[in-house]
Design an enzyme around this catalytic site. Structure first.
Site, PDB file in Angstrom:
ATOM      1  N   HIS A 172       0.815  -1.223   0.000  1.00  0.00           N
ATOM      2  CA  HIS A 172       0.000   0.000   0.000  1.00  0.00           C
ATOM      3  C   HIS A 172       0.851   1.277   0.000  1.00  0.00           C
ATOM      4  CE1 HIS A 172      -3.594  -2.326   0.439  1.00  0.00           C
ATOM      5  NE2 HIS A 172      -3.289  -2.768   1.648  1.00  0.00           N
ATOM      6  N   ASP A 208      -2.931 -10.649  -2.024  1.00  0.00           N
ATOM      7  CA  ASP A 208      -3.444 -10.138  -0.754  1.00  0.00           C
ATOM      8  C   ASP A 208      -4.950  -9.901  -0.889  1.00  0.00           C
ATOM      9  OD1 ASP A 208      -2.222  -8.605   1.892  1.00  0.00           O
ATOM     10  OD2 ASP A 208      -4.023  -7.602   1.150  1.00  0.00           O
ATOM     11  N   HIS A 210      -6.528  -7.314  -0.285  1.00  0.00           N
ATOM     12  CA  HIS A 210      -6.798  -5.946  -0.712  1.00  0.00           C
ATOM     13  C   HIS A 210      -5.846  -5.544  -1.834  1.00  0.00           C
ATOM     14  CE1 HIS A 210      -7.677  -6.435   3.633  1.00  0.00           C
ATOM     15  NE2 HIS A 210      -8.842  -5.922   3.249  1.00  0.00           N
ATOM     16  N   ASP A 298      -4.321 -12.719   4.115  1.00  0.00           N
ATOM     17  CA  ASP A 298      -5.468 -12.178   4.833  1.00  0.00           C
ATOM     18  C   ASP A 298      -6.775 -12.415   4.096  1.00  0.00           C
ATOM     19  OD1 ASP A 298      -4.572 -10.474   2.862  1.00  0.00           O
ATOM     20  OD2 ASP A 298      -4.821  -8.640   4.018  1.00  0.00           O
ATOM     21  N   TYR A 337      -3.078 -11.920   9.407  1.00  0.00           N
ATOM     22  CA  TYR A 337      -3.100 -11.431  10.789  1.00  0.00           C
ATOM     23  C   TYR A 337      -3.688 -12.413  11.799  1.00  0.00           C
ATOM     24  CZ  TYR A 337      -2.298  -7.409   7.885  1.00  0.00           C
ATOM     25  OH  TYR A 337      -1.780  -6.576   6.919  1.00  0.00           O
TER      26      TYR A 337
END
Length: 358
Positions: A172, A208, A210, A298, A337
């Site tokens: 990000h 990922d 996102h 995630d 996570y």
């Protein structure tokens, strides 16, 4: 397990970043991007038979090809500037949190000066209130870059697969900004390093949960690095909200070198693996000679950040699909996570990728 094992490049310094908490909609919430992530991944990969390699220090040349110098200067000095200010005594805040964001909505065409106060200066670079800077943040983020660079160097020296245990994650982080728990873009650094080794076209495939808006932005106008991502649909209210849509395909020389595959929340292994397969075929057809995988786990069903329902078998399958490209590969850790399953998910992916290359 596959006979092919991967060097696991890591650094003890990646544990130094301690976010403690995040500020979400004005409320301090418990941080999930914690140092224990490093230890559970290390243990799982050691148990799986992969060999550990401690990353040596690398220079800043490649890092400065990816990020603006002012961002690097801010991140390197922000914690010290904050500690020298009154924030801990006045409000009990020992982490750097942006106070304002000098967007066009604020400046409205007026001349913009560099803020003097660090709480105002932070908003020039941070684009959310969740990604705090504290003592050790720069050291950890810079060590994560060293992990990515060393993994790329190992692939350049003949390894077919190398894994960089990067923490904090990086996809990000944009050329001049940080957010989404990311400070420096490890995957972009790895791709740039592979380009420097002589690979004319490198692919980054991001799995990922996102979209990696930072990696997409860094390479959006370039044809020599492809960026493909499968992620939860930002149009349904998921981070990064304003980018990551299917019609974003690049600009200028980079037209056609970006591909986003948004999926609905609740999507499981089948459609997700089909999307990964489409990206793998795209990479192969584009004539890429090296691959970087942004490995966020995630998207797994148990993850606290997960809008998707990918299983261990799904991650292993994704590894196999991307390994079948036959490309020398650097796998860079992004999100993930849920500590009880984090290490085994990473191990499942690497096992699949190694099988695919075998």
């Amino acid at each position: 397990m596959s006979q092919l094992t991967a060097p696991v490049v890591w650094s003890p310094a990646t544990r130094e970043h301690d976010p403690r908490h995040e500020i979400w909609v004005g409320v301090a919430t418990q941080g999930t991007e914690v140092a224990t992530r490093v230890d559970v991944i290390l243990q799982a990969l050691r148990d799986a038979g992969h060999r550990l390699v401690e990353a040596p220090g690398h220079g800043d040349d490649v890092l400065r090809q990816v990020h603006d110098g002012e961002l690097l200067e801010f991140l390197a000095t922000a914690a010290e500037r904050w500690a020298a200010g009154p924030y801990a005594e006045l409000v009990g805040q020992d982490r750097v949190v942006p106070y304002l964001f000098p967007t066009p909505a604020m400046t409205a065409g007026l001349p913009v000066r560099r803020p003097v106060s660090v709480h105002a200066d932070a908003g020039r670079f941070a684009y959310d209130t969740m990604t705090l800077v504290g003592p050790g943040t720069w050291e950890a983020a810079r060590a994560a870059v060293d992990c990515a660079l060393e993994a790329a160097a190992l692939v350049g020296a003949g390894e077919r697969l190398a894994y960089a245990l990067c923490r904090p994650p990086g996809h990000h982080a944009t050329p001049a900004g940080f957010g989404g728990s990311c400070y420096l873009n490890n995957a972009a650094v790895a791709a740039e390093a592979l380009r420097g080794q002589g690979h004319e076209r490198v692919a980054v495939v991001d799995i990922d949960a996102h979209q990696g808006n930072g990696t997409a932005a860094i390479f959006y106008d370039r044809a020599d690095v492809l960026y493909g991502s499968v992620h939860v649909d930002p149009g349904a209210g998921w981070f990064p909200h304003v980018v990551g849509y299917a019609d974003e395909t690049g600009v200028g020389p980079g037209v056609g070198a970006t591909r986003n595959v948004p999926l609905a929340a609740g999507t499981g292994d089948g459609p997700w693996l089909a999307a990964v397969g489409d990206l793998a075929a795209w990479v192969a057809q584009a004539g890429c000679t090296a691959l970087v995988v942004s490995l966020g786990v995630d998207a797994a069903a148990d993850d606290p950040e997960s809008p998707l329902l990918v299983t261990h078998d799904g991650y292993r399958g994704a590894g196999t699909v991307l390994g079948h490209t036959g490309l020398p590969s650097v796998v860079v850790q992004e999100g993930g996570y849920h500590l009880p399953s984090l290490g085994t998910l990473v191990a499942a992916y690497l096992d699949g990728h190694a099988d695919g290359l075998s």
